[in-house]
Design an enzyme around this catalytic site. Sequence first.
Site, PDB file in Angstrom:
ATOM      1  N   LYS A  27       6.957  23.125 -13.975  1.00 29.85           N
ATOM      2  CA  LYS A  27       6.075  22.029 -13.568  1.00 29.85           C
ATOM      3  C   LYS A  27       5.916  21.993 -12.051  1.00 29.85           C
ATOM      4  CE  LYS A  27       4.735  17.293 -14.105  1.00 29.85           C
ATOM      5  NZ  LYS A  27       4.833  16.039 -14.880  1.00 29.85           N
ATOM      6  N   HIS A  32       6.642   9.242 -27.047  1.00 30.11           N
ATOM      7  CA  HIS A  32       5.679  10.132 -26.399  1.00 30.11           C
ATOM      8  C   HIS A  32       5.859  11.577 -26.856  1.00 30.11           C
ATOM      9  CE1 HIS A  32       3.046  11.808 -23.358  1.00 30.11           C
ATOM     10  NE2 HIS A  32       4.028  12.554 -22.901  1.00 30.11           N
ATOM     11  N   GLU A  43       8.693  18.002 -24.330  1.00 26.44           N
ATOM     12  CA  GLU A  43       8.146  18.362 -23.019  1.00 26.44           C
ATOM     13  C   GLU A  43       8.791  19.635 -22.487  1.00 26.44           C
ATOM     14  OE1 GLU A  43       5.621  17.251 -21.543  1.00 26.44           O
ATOM     15  OE2 GLU A  43       5.321  15.110 -21.881  1.00 26.44           O
ATOM     16  N   ARG A  88       0.803  -1.227   0.000  1.00 30.81           N
ATOM     17  CA  ARG A  88       0.000   0.000   0.000  1.00 30.81           C
ATOM     18  C   ARG A  88       0.838   1.280   0.000  1.00 30.81           C
ATOM     19  NH1 ARG A  88      -2.903  -3.553   3.343  1.00 30.81           N
ATOM     20  NH2 ARG A  88      -4.935  -4.117   2.464  1.00 30.81           N
ATOM     21  N   LYS A 112       2.744  11.581 -10.658  1.00 33.65           N
ATOM     22  CA  LYS A 112       1.822  10.769 -11.449  1.00 33.65           C
ATOM     23  C   LYS A 112       2.530   9.478 -11.847  1.00 33.65           C
ATOM     24  CE  LYS A 112      -1.411  13.884 -13.793  1.00 33.65           C
ATOM     25  NZ  LYS A 112      -1.859  14.325 -15.129  1.00 33.65           N
ATOM     26  N   ASN A 139      -1.215  19.228 -19.660  1.00 34.07           N
ATOM     27  CA  ASN A 139      -1.616  18.268 -20.692  1.00 34.07           C
ATOM     28  C   ASN A 139      -1.692  18.879 -22.091  1.00 34.07           C
ATOM     29  OD1 ASN A 139      -1.941  16.033 -18.941  1.00 34.07           O
ATOM     30  ND2 ASN A 139      -3.927  16.818 -18.281  1.00 34.07           N
ATOM     31  N   HIS A 181      -1.677  16.653 -25.197  1.00 30.82           N
ATOM     32  CA  HIS A 181      -1.777  15.258 -24.786  1.00 30.82           C
ATOM     33  C   HIS A 181      -3.079  14.583 -25.205  1.00 30.82           C
ATOM     34  CE1 HIS A 181       1.804  16.271 -22.615  1.00 30.82           C
ATOM     35  NE2 HIS A 181       1.883  15.087 -22.047  1.00 30.82           N
ATOM     36  N   HIS A 183      -1.975  11.382 -26.871  1.00 33.05           N
ATOM     37  CA  HIS A 183      -2.232  10.064 -26.294  1.00 33.05           C
ATOM     38  C   HIS A 183      -2.992   9.175 -27.270  1.00 33.05           C
ATOM     39  CE1 HIS A 183      -1.749  11.220 -21.747  1.00 33.05           C
ATOM     40  NE2 HIS A 183      -0.606  11.112 -22.384  1.00 33.05           N
ATOM     41  N   GLU A 209      -4.465  17.360  -9.829  1.00 32.63           N
ATOM     42  CA  GLU A 209      -5.131  17.748 -11.066  1.00 32.63           C
ATOM     43  C   GLU A 209      -6.603  18.082 -10.853  1.00 32.63           C
ATOM     44  OE1 GLU A 209      -3.729  16.513 -15.320  1.00 32.63           O
ATOM     45  OE2 GLU A 209      -5.346  15.150 -14.739  1.00 32.63           O
ATOM     46  N   ARG A 236      -3.515  22.023 -12.751  1.00 29.57           N
ATOM     47  CA  ARG A 236      -2.503  21.075 -13.232  1.00 29.57           C
ATOM     48  C   ARG A 236      -2.823  20.541 -14.621  1.00 29.57           C
ATOM     49  NH1 ARG A 236       0.603  16.238  -9.938  1.00 29.57           N
ATOM     50  NH2 ARG A 236       1.596  15.309 -11.750  1.00 29.57           N
TER      51      ARG A 236
END
Length: 368
Positions: free
Chosen positions: A228, A266, A186, A123, A144, A246, A249, A253, A238, A242
């Site tokens: 960032k 990417h 990026e 956990r 993330k 993206n 993206h 994506h 987010e 935030r």
Amino acid sequence: MRNVHVELGERSYPIYIGSGLLPQAAAYLIKHGLSVKSPHLVVTDDKVAPYHLETLKSSLQEAGFRLVISIVKSGEGSKSLSVFENVMTDAIQGGLDRNSSVIALGGGVVGDLAGFVAATYMRGISFIQMPTTILAHDSSVGGKVAVNHPLAKNMIGAFHQPEFVLYDLDTLTTLPPREVSAGLAEMVKHGLIKDEAFAYWCKDHAGKLLALDLDSLGYGLERGVAIKADVVSQDEREGGLRAILNLGHTIGHAIEAVGGYGEFLHGEAISIGMAGSALLAEALGRKKGIYAETAAMLTALNLPVVLPEHLDEDDLMEAMMHDKKFKEGTMVFVVPDSIGSVSIVKDIPQQLVRDILKQLRKGGEAHV
């Protein structure tokens, strides 16, 4: 050495950027209170390991750290539940306990995968990012962590902040040119969303960045992660702001998914996506010239801005429907208002997105 701090209260952490840091890795683990008694899992890939694994192992083992090594195949395909299970098996068989940590030595794929292992093992245990790509200056910061589902990128994941990020610039000198350009996507993205001067700095210093000039890279990475870090410090999970990270993206994506998470890097996919967002901005009445300026910045870094013909429009649209940013039947996009400023626009008509895809195939000709 350059330092950037991510301010998140109890979860705050530093980012160390400089040359010669990997051979000193043990000192940083000790500084941050990592246990010498518990085993630590190093996750890396088969391309990074031959260059950098022995350096890290030597530093840590000489200081008395016990290591479990998990080497995965390079590429986006390793961000899968099956590979996650294999790495988790290595952790269990290696006897990791609650005082252990997971160390990600590699690019964004390794960082996301290793971070998700750390977030879920018992956990949640400690996590350390040691990025070896330019692209990972984005993914290694912000917490993330995720693996992909065949239908959607990063759909299975968590928020799990690292203890620290150790960014040795010397590891970047082994990157092939395509990986360099993909990583710089990026970097310039951070300028496009929040710092006009930095966006143009990336364009003006494209030659030095592509040539891996360490002074230029050091500044570019420091500025990129600082932008960032500022956004993440204001919105860790987010909830609003935030999402500006993206930019590019939504389409990007989809390109990755339709390409089978292997055809496009990417950074290449989000480069095309950022060009698409710039086209969308002009279609929505934003300032003319955003697309031309954005495309010029991206092409200066040897990045693509044209959507390949073989990617099916219907497949791309369907992939976008599965994206986390798709809400209640409409599209959500991060759209530039100008270079260095963006906004989140909801309720984008699907037909308009199809029109943008058509324009992207033509290199932005015939703006809507």
